[in-house]
Design an enzyme around this catalytic site. Structure first.
Site, mmCIF file in Angstrom:
data_model
loop_
_atom_site.group_PDB
_atom_site.id
_atom_site.type_symbol
_atom_site.label_atom_id
_atom_site.label_comp_id
_atom_site.label_asym_id
_atom_site.label_seq_id
_atom_site.Cartn_x
_atom_site.Cartn_y
_atom_site.Cartn_z
ATOM 1 N N ARG A 243 -1.262 3.753 -8.908
ATOM 2 C CA ARG A 243 -1.247 2.396 -9.457
ATOM 3 C C ARG A 243 -1.132 2.524 -10.962
ATOM 4 O O ARG A 243 -1.756 3.413 -11.570
ATOM 5 C CB ARG A 243 -2.527 1.621 -9.098
ATOM 6 C CG ARG A 243 -2.591 1.114 -7.668
ATOM 7 C CD ARG A 243 -1.589 -0.021 -7.395
ATOM 8 N NE ARG A 243 -1.648 -0.507 -6.020
ATOM 9 C CZ ARG A 243 -0.900 -0.060 -5.008
ATOM 10 N NH1 ARG A 243 -0.005 0.893 -5.208
ATOM 11 N NH2 ARG A 243 -1.027 -0.578 -3.809
ATOM 12 N N ASP A 267 6.113 5.991 -10.872
ATOM 13 C CA ASP A 267 6.657 5.048 -9.888
ATOM 14 C C ASP A 267 5.947 3.706 -10.019
ATOM 15 O O ASP A 267 6.320 2.737 -9.366
ATOM 16 C CB ASP A 267 6.474 5.602 -8.464
ATOM 17 C CG ASP A 267 7.143 4.713 -7.423
ATOM 18 O OD1 ASP A 267 8.347 4.416 -7.596
ATOM 19 O OD2 ASP A 267 6.472 4.291 -6.454
ATOM 20 N N GLU A 272 3.765 -3.795 -14.300
ATOM 21 C CA GLU A 272 4.950 -3.853 -13.437
ATOM 22 C C GLU A 272 5.151 -5.200 -12.766
ATOM 23 O O GLU A 272 6.272 -5.538 -12.362
ATOM 24 C CB GLU A 272 4.881 -2.754 -12.364
ATOM 25 C CG GLU A 272 3.804 -2.989 -11.306
ATOM 26 C CD GLU A 272 3.828 -1.938 -10.198
ATOM 27 O OE1 GLU A 272 3.831 -0.739 -10.515
ATOM 28 O OE2 GLU A 272 3.843 -2.328 -9.019
ATOM 29 N N HIS A 304 8.422 1.389 -8.262
ATOM 30 C CA HIS A 304 7.492 1.275 -7.130
ATOM 31 C C HIS A 304 8.240 1.407 -5.796
ATOM 32 O O HIS A 304 8.168 0.533 -4.924
ATOM 33 C CB HIS A 304 6.720 -0.052 -7.198
ATOM 34 C CG HIS A 304 5.379 0.034 -6.529
ATOM 35 N ND1 HIS A 304 4.246 -0.538 -7.044
ATOM 36 C CD2 HIS A 304 4.993 0.636 -5.369
ATOM 37 C CE1 HIS A 304 3.215 -0.303 -6.242
ATOM 38 N NE2 HIS A 304 3.651 0.403 -5.223
HETATM 39 P P1 NAD Z 1 -6.598 7.314 0.452
HETATM 40 O O1 NAD Z 1 -7.619 6.223 0.501
HETATM 41 O O2 NAD Z 1 -6.265 8.063 1.691
HETATM 42 O O3 NAD Z 1 -7.028 8.397 -0.654
HETATM 43 C C1 NAD Z 1 -7.528 8.060 -1.909
HETATM 44 C C2 NAD Z 1 -8.406 9.205 -2.378
HETATM 45 O O4 NAD Z 1 -8.817 8.909 -3.714
HETATM 46 C C3 NAD Z 1 -9.664 9.388 -1.528
HETATM 47 O O5 NAD Z 1 -9.794 10.731 -1.144
HETATM 48 C C4 NAD Z 1 -10.785 8.962 -2.461
HETATM 49 O O6 NAD Z 1 -12.002 9.657 -2.252
HETATM 50 C C5 NAD Z 1 -10.180 9.304 -3.817
HETATM 51 N N1 NAD Z 1 -10.842 8.609 -4.920
HETATM 52 C C6 NAD Z 1 -11.412 7.385 -4.946
HETATM 53 N N2 NAD Z 1 -11.964 7.145 -6.148
HETATM 54 C C7 NAD Z 1 -11.730 8.249 -6.890
HETATM 55 C C8 NAD Z 1 -12.072 8.604 -8.220
HETATM 56 N N3 NAD Z 1 -12.786 7.790 -9.021
HETATM 57 N N4 NAD Z 1 -11.673 9.810 -8.672
HETATM 58 C C9 NAD Z 1 -10.990 10.660 -7.862
HETATM 59 N N5 NAD Z 1 -10.652 10.390 -6.598
HETATM 60 C C10 NAD Z 1 -11.011 9.189 -6.127
HETATM 61 O O7 NAD Z 1 -5.295 6.640 -0.178
HETATM 62 P P2 NAD Z 1 -3.787 7.164 -0.022
HETATM 63 O O8 NAD Z 1 -3.188 6.586 1.211
HETATM 64 O O9 NAD Z 1 -3.762 8.631 -0.232
HETATM 65 O O10 NAD Z 1 -3.088 6.422 -1.251
HETATM 66 C C11 NAD Z 1 -3.471 6.750 -2.571
HETATM 67 C C12 NAD Z 1 -3.019 5.624 -3.495
HETATM 68 O O11 NAD Z 1 -1.592 5.624 -3.545
HETATM 69 C C13 NAD Z 1 -3.365 4.208 -2.998
HETATM 70 O O12 NAD Z 1 -4.656 3.815 -3.441
HETATM 71 C C14 NAD Z 1 -2.296 3.346 -3.608
HETATM 72 O O13 NAD Z 1 -2.773 2.826 -4.842
HETATM 73 C C15 NAD Z 1 -1.152 4.332 -3.900
HETATM 74 N N6 NAD Z 1 0.065 4.035 -3.126
HETATM 75 C C16 NAD Z 1 1.232 3.892 -3.805
HETATM 76 C C17 NAD Z 1 2.401 3.649 -3.116
HETATM 77 C C18 NAD Z 1 3.734 3.523 -3.822
HETATM 78 O O14 NAD Z 1 4.715 3.063 -3.213
HETATM 79 N N7 NAD Z 1 3.851 3.953 -5.080
HETATM 80 C C19 NAD Z 1 2.367 3.512 -1.720
HETATM 81 C C20 NAD Z 1 1.154 3.679 -1.064
HETATM 82 C C21 NAD Z 1 -0.002 3.945 -1.768
#
Ligand code: NAD
Length: 341
Positions: A243, A267, A272, A304
């Site tokens: 994000r 991305d 955005e 994105h």
């Molecule tokens: P997920 O929930 O499986 O994993 C997130 C991880 O971040 C978890 O292991 C959690 O413990 C960790 N986390 C939480 N707070 C933290 C902190 N303060 N410091 C370090 N680690 C921390 O999520 P995911 O499916 O792996 O997705 C990750 C992120 O990717 C989503 O939150 C979303 O914002 C982003 N995303 C972006 C796109 C895109 O198109 N660019 C698409 C999907 C998801």
């Protein structure tokens, strides 16, 4: 694949921020069980009224599900907001609870799509594919300025080792990289493939590539600020597919200008919502920070699109309709978002 439930009642669903690809996949997933009303507008306090007559609202990442919007939904009789995304930082969960509007999301649709895009940014930046593409089309076959580095043997730091971060760790292990990680909840799937958990400061100091995969929360907002940039290995690569606001963009611009950051792949971008997902090629873009980013040869920005594969869109549509089916049947979606999620 998720089992689609037989809903008790057909629902009227207002779908905000609709694009042609949303229609294609949602129509197929809903298969006439519900009535979908497609709205091109982004959801804001001004456009929330377009959900009148809807039982359910379906939104995407830049739709604002804030207090004013949720109050309006509650008065319009909207029972559920189904996010077509995993992240839910755009939702005021306290207000949702207060107004009795249920929030659902798609927790995992195709993490591989995002992991693979993060790696695509790394490879493109490292080997200057974005510059080579333009040069060769101009008949310029000079190699000056295209010098890359081997990924093999380099150290990659993964911040957030959930579904996407673990996928990146697995791919980069295959490249022969050393993997470091930082997460508030370490993941055994990562430790098992040799990923070493370290404090964030150590990860920043030792990684040649830092890649961000944690959610946007109050704790992670501007996680990469001027101090973090100063800690990074000089000339390291930074990738953000998570994000935008996890990165303080101005701090990173200064880091590129000083050479502290050698490559930047984004991305997502803090501001955005005013730019992405629409064709702005005929407009004057007024965001000077964003435009400054685009002037650097070692910066690659995509709008994105990390999630944007047919596999992911299919899974998003199926889970979104399954959430709404389950809500129609039992008042509870399959994947409800609560404060504790
Ligand atoms: P997920 O929930 O499986 O994993 C997130 C991880 O971040 C978890 O292991 C959690 O413990 C960790 N986390 C939480 N707070 C933290 C902190 N303060 N410091 C370090 N680690 C921390 O999520 P995911 O499916 O792996 O997705 C990750 C992120 O990717 C989503 O939150 C979303 O914002 C982003 N995303 C972006 C796109 C895109 O198109 N660019 C698409 C999907 C998801």
């Amino acid at each position: 694949m998720l089992e689609l439930l037989d809903p008790k009642d057909p629902m009227e669903i207002a779908v905000f921020s609709t694009k042609s690809y949303d229609r294609q996949f949602l129509d197929a997933a809903a298969s006439n069980k519900h009535t979908l009303h497609y709205v091109e507008a982004q959801l804001t306090a001004d456009t929330a009224v377009l959900a009148r007559n809807a039982d359910a609202v379906c939104v995407f990442v830049n739709d604002q599900v804030d207090d004013a919007v949720l109050q309006e939904f509650s008065s319009l009789g909207v029972g559920i907001v189904a996010l077509r995304s995993a992240g839910f930082n755009n939702v005021d969960l306290t207000a949702a609870k207060r107004y009795g509007v249920v929030i659902a999301r798609v927790p995992a649709y195709s993490p591989e799509a995002v992991s693979e895009h993060a790696v695509a940014l790394m490879l493109s930046l490292d080997r200057n594919i974005h510059r080579a593409y333009a040069r060769v089309r101009e008949g310029n076959f000079a190699l000056e300025g295209l010098l890359g580095f081997n990924l093999h043997g380099r150290t990659v730091g993964v911040v957030g080792t959930g579904r996407v971060g673990t996928g990146v760790a697995k791919i980069m292990t295959g490249f022969g990289c050393k993997l470091l990680a930082f997460d508030i909840r370490p993941n055994t799937a990562c430790s098992e493939i040799g990923v070493e958990y370290v404090p964030l400061a150590t990860l920043l100091e030792q990684s040649d590539i830092v890649t961000l995969h944690c959610p946007l929360t109050p704790e992670t907002r501007h996680l990469i600020d001027a101090d973090a940039v100063a800690r990074m290995k000089h000339g390291a690569m930074l990738i953000n597919t998570s994000r935008g606001a996890i990165v303080d963009t101005l701090a990173v611009v200064n880091g590129i200008k000083s050479g502290a950051i050698g490559h930047l792949g984004l991305d997502v971008y803090e501001e955005e919502a005013a730019l992405f997902f629409d064709d702005k090629s005929d407009e004057v873009i007024r965001d000077d920070v964003f435009e400054r980013l685009l002037t650097f040869p070692n910066v690659l920005v995509t709008g994105h699109q990390a999630f944007f594969t047919a596999d992911a869109l299919q899974a998003i549509a199926d889970t979104t309709i399954a959430n709404i089916d389950a809500f129609a049947k039992s008042g509870k979606p399959v994947y409800e978002v609560t404060q504790a999620t």
